[in-house]
Structure formats: C-alpha cells, structure tokens
Scaffold this active site. Sequence first.
Site, PDB file in Angstrom:
ATOM      1  N   ASP A 197       0.827  -1.206   0.000  1.00 29.65           N
ATOM      2  CA  ASP A 197       0.000   0.000   0.000  1.00 29.65           C
ATOM      3  C   ASP A 197       0.867   1.264   0.000  1.00 29.65           C
ATOM      4  OD1 ASP A 197      -2.802   0.974   0.354  1.00 29.65           O
ATOM      5  OD2 ASP A 197      -1.973   1.860   2.182  1.00 29.65           O
ATOM      6  N   GLU A 248       1.810  -0.030  -4.779  1.00 33.43           N
ATOM      7  CA  GLU A 248       0.859   1.026  -5.110  1.00 33.43           C
ATOM      8  C   GLU A 248       1.596   2.352  -5.015  1.00 33.43           C
ATOM      9  OE1 GLU A 248      -3.466   2.841  -3.829  1.00 33.43           O
ATOM     10  OE2 GLU A 248      -1.928   2.455  -2.343  1.00 33.43           O
TER      11      GLU A 248
END
Length: 550
Positions: A197, A248
């Site tokens: 993330d 990401e």
Amino acid sequence: MADFKKSVVYQIYPKSFYDTNGDGLGDLKGVTAKLDYIKELGVDYIWMTPFFVSPQKDNGYDVEDYYNIDPRYGTMEDFEELAAEAGKRGIKLMLDMVFNHTSDRNQWFQKALAGDEKYKNFYIWKKGKAPGVPPTNWESKFGGNAWQYVEKFDEYYLHLFDVSQPDLNWDNEEVRKEIRKVIRFWMGKGVKGFRFDVINLISKGAFEDDYEGDGRRFYTDGPNIHKYLQELNRETFGTDAEIITVGEMSSTSMENCFRYAGEDSGELSMVFSFHHLKVDFMGNEKWVMVPYDFQKLKDILFSWQKGMAEHRAWNAVFWCNHDQPRVVSRFGDEGTFRKQSAKMLGTVIHCLRGTPYIYQGEELGMLNCDFEDISQYRDVESLNYYRILQEKGMAAKDALRIIQIHSRDNGRTPMQWTGGENAGFTTGTPWIGVSRNSGSINVETELADGDSVFRYYQKLVKLRKDYDVVAYGDFEALAERHPQIFAYRRTWKDEELLVVNNFYGRDASWNSGLDLTGFEKILGNYDGGTWEGGNFELRPFESLVLYRKK
Ligand code: TEU
Ligand code: CA
C-alpha cells in the site's frame, strides 16, 4: 520463477464479497466458498485487501495487529483453509501490506502515546511552528491538515491519511526490522504475492511548508525510497523467486517507476500508477465535476506503455479497484451499451503490456452505486469531503453529486451474486447498500448467458495464456490523435496483434493505412467486423482483436 507476465490477478474486497454468517460483512469463509467461481474466470492470483485486526476506520487499511485476522473476517484457521483450497485450484494468494502507517490502536502507537521512547520513534513527531500552528501546511489525503496535536508531548504526529492512521518512521532501522518480520511471517504461511500500500510515500524528505501544493512533493518517491525497497526485497520476498510483488505508487513519476519495477533493480515486480485515472479530475483535484478527457487518457496510457517498455520495467494494468468508481460508469455506458462498453474496456486493458488486474464485479460489468442520500455512504474520505465541500460554500446537493461520481464506495457495494434479496451477498443486513440493479446484473445471469461480460472476461484471461504476444509483446501506439479510437499493436517474434477499440456510443471510422493481409479476428464484442483494405468501421463501443503469425 513466477511468470507474472502470463498471469492475471483478481482483486477481492473481502468486506463486500460474500458473507457466510449473516452479520452483513463478507468474510474469509466467503472467499473460500466462491473459489470455484474465481477458478472459472481463469485467474492465477487473488489479491485480498487487508483482513488484519483493525478498528476499520479505513476498512482495514488501519492495521492494529499485522499477525492476526480480524474476527469480523474469521480466524487464522479460516485463512489457512482458504490458502489450501486456493492452492488446490492452482490459485495463489497476494496479501495487502500497509506499512506507510498503522492504526492508532496498534500497540506500537499505544506504547508511543504512553511515552515509551522506543515506540515514539516508530512514528513521526514534530513541534508546531507556533502555538496552535502545525509543523507544516501539508494536507491529509482524506482532507484537513496532515498533523495531529498531542498535548502530552506538545508535539504533532504526521498522518498522511486519516487522523487514526499515524505514519511510520521508516528512517528508524527498528521499524524496518519489524516490518520484515511481518512479511516473513506471512511468507511462512505460504503467501506468494504481496501488494504494498502507498509504498512510495514511506521515505519522507524535508518537512517544509508547500507553497505550490498540498505537500506531496516532499514525501512522494522520497530520498531513501529505492534503498528501502531494495533492502526489503533482499531481506524478505527476494529470497523466494515464486513471489510476485506490486507497489501502489501514489502520484509517482515514471522515472521512479523504471526503478521500482525495473527488471534488474531488485525492488518490485510491478507498479500501480494512477495518472490515467485522474483524467476526470482538475489537475490533482478529485472533488470536481468535469467530463473525462479521452485524448489525455490515451496520451498517459501510451506514454507509460512506451516508457516502461523502453526501460525494461513492468506495469500492472487496471481500471478498477476498491478506491475507484466503476469503469463502465466512468468511461463506458450504463444504459444501452453496458455490455459492449464493459467488454471494450476489458479488451483495452487486457491486451496492453502489463499484468492485468480484475476487481470483483468488474467481470459482471457492475456499475457505480446508486445512493441518493449521504447517509448511505460509509467511506471516511467521502464523508470528510462532503463536509469540506460544504464548508467551502457548496450547496449540499452539489456536494452530493460530486460524491456520487467520485466516491470510493462506488466500488465497494456488495458483489452481486444473484437476483434475489441483497444480491445473495448476505442473509443479514449488508454493511453498505446493494445496488438496485442487482436484479439484472449478477453472477447467476452472467453464467447462464454465453455472451455475457463474464464469458468475455474469461476469454480475455485465456488470450494471455494462449498467445505469447499478449503476454510478452512489444507495444506500439496507433491512431494516436483519433478522437474516438483506442488502438495499438503488439509484436513478438513472428506474432502480431492489433487491438482496435471504439471508445464511444456511436459508429467510428478509422483509415489505418495498414496492410492487414493474413490477419484474423481472435476476439471481439460483436459478430463479424469490418476492416477491408485497412479501413475500420466500428459499431458503438466495438472492440476488435486481430492476429497474424508470419
Ligand atoms: O490508497 C492510496 C490512495 O492515496 C488513494 O487511492 C486514495 O484512496 C485516493 O487517492 C483518495 O482520493 C491506499 C488504499 O488503496 C486505500 O484504500 C487506503 O485508504 C489508503 O491507501 C490508505 O491506506
Ligand atoms: Ca460475515
């Protein structure tokens, strides 16, 4: 070696996938129960968004305990059963690791608040500029200033996301050690994929006021980012050649992605970048209402395709995830041409150079949620901005209109399994409303219809397995300035692939000037097709995939 170029990943948002105990929340057993369905689609990996213990302020992206399953989702036994059952079907699991920040309920942060110096240094603390004035003017991604004052220390901690998500201090070696432990723990459970993330935000640079923006240039792709990723790779997943990773990358630059996902850089297998999903923003401003810019969409995707290939770096390619509106609502047609446009959009992504990701429900052509009242929304970001827009003077109904278009909840309504009550998602009360269209858009009808969006996605997945050119081919953009056509060519050894798509709900002509001798159609979303003499005549949202072997 894991051949991620031949692979397709299916993303599951467990909370909205399938509920097995009637509490209105999807769970791990629900994923296990639906493995045959996922297998039917033909994918290789399941990426599951976080299911670790969490207060769920940001639906699990606020992790309280990295080593345990949130009881709302099940138990460690449920996880092990899921992994084993997936394995039997040849499907591997990719876990979602949130290491830019933790939840404020995490024991590290709790100890920090209690005054334990060791753990205080796990986070980022600064003095205010003056009484009541935060250290910098940086904005949180979820609205408001990114610093939270703690009276006890007369200091502020940094939270780039919600106030309940304090940022970790990666410059502290102890933090990096703890993170490696977490990854090794899940590797020990047989996990073969990791999604990291907002991983390009972990290395913070100078803590200065930003007079030109919201502060992102001071912490995005920061000074030690490549060093930290290389270290993580070396010390954890890099020891297992079967593991694939995707980072990401928030507001990243292509130059940095050449390294994040470069063949020889020893960082990650591939990256998600988001520039192509900001073509309906105004600059970086998401909370506006502007039509999307087709030319910009092409320019961005084409330049990433070319740039990444030139630098031998690998993209993850996608339209949808749990943070994005549904692509059919966004770039396709919700009405007459729903099916055709869903298939066209799938074709554009799956034939690009990169590993495709399918987000749950995308394979059904699911649409944005049809909420009419702010009380139906659940996402912290939507609720914050609904308030902020009104504080800036916008009328409530205009603020709601913008939320309806951009809310992350558009992608978070329950998976539509049947035409029955609650779309067959739960026997209880779903945590977030089910779309009213579930009577017609659902797995049952999709499976029964040989010409459905699902059946087409199956073919897209299979194309990558059957044709090396889809997985490995070079990329060349075509019709770059055409106002309706999205076209490109892929070439690999003696294979050639032409992918031609009409992005609009009206006919399109394109005189390609190409010699199409020997090409045959291997996929399309209409019967037949017209390309005599290289002159393409496309019907609304028509896709044509042509192939030739020399
Ligand atoms: O998202 C990162 C992120 O910055 C965006 O996708 C964000 O949701 C959007 O830009 C806001 O307009 C990741 C996760 O995917 C997301 O669900 C989490 O909320 C976020 O990180 C924090 O962990
Ligand atoms: Ca449940």
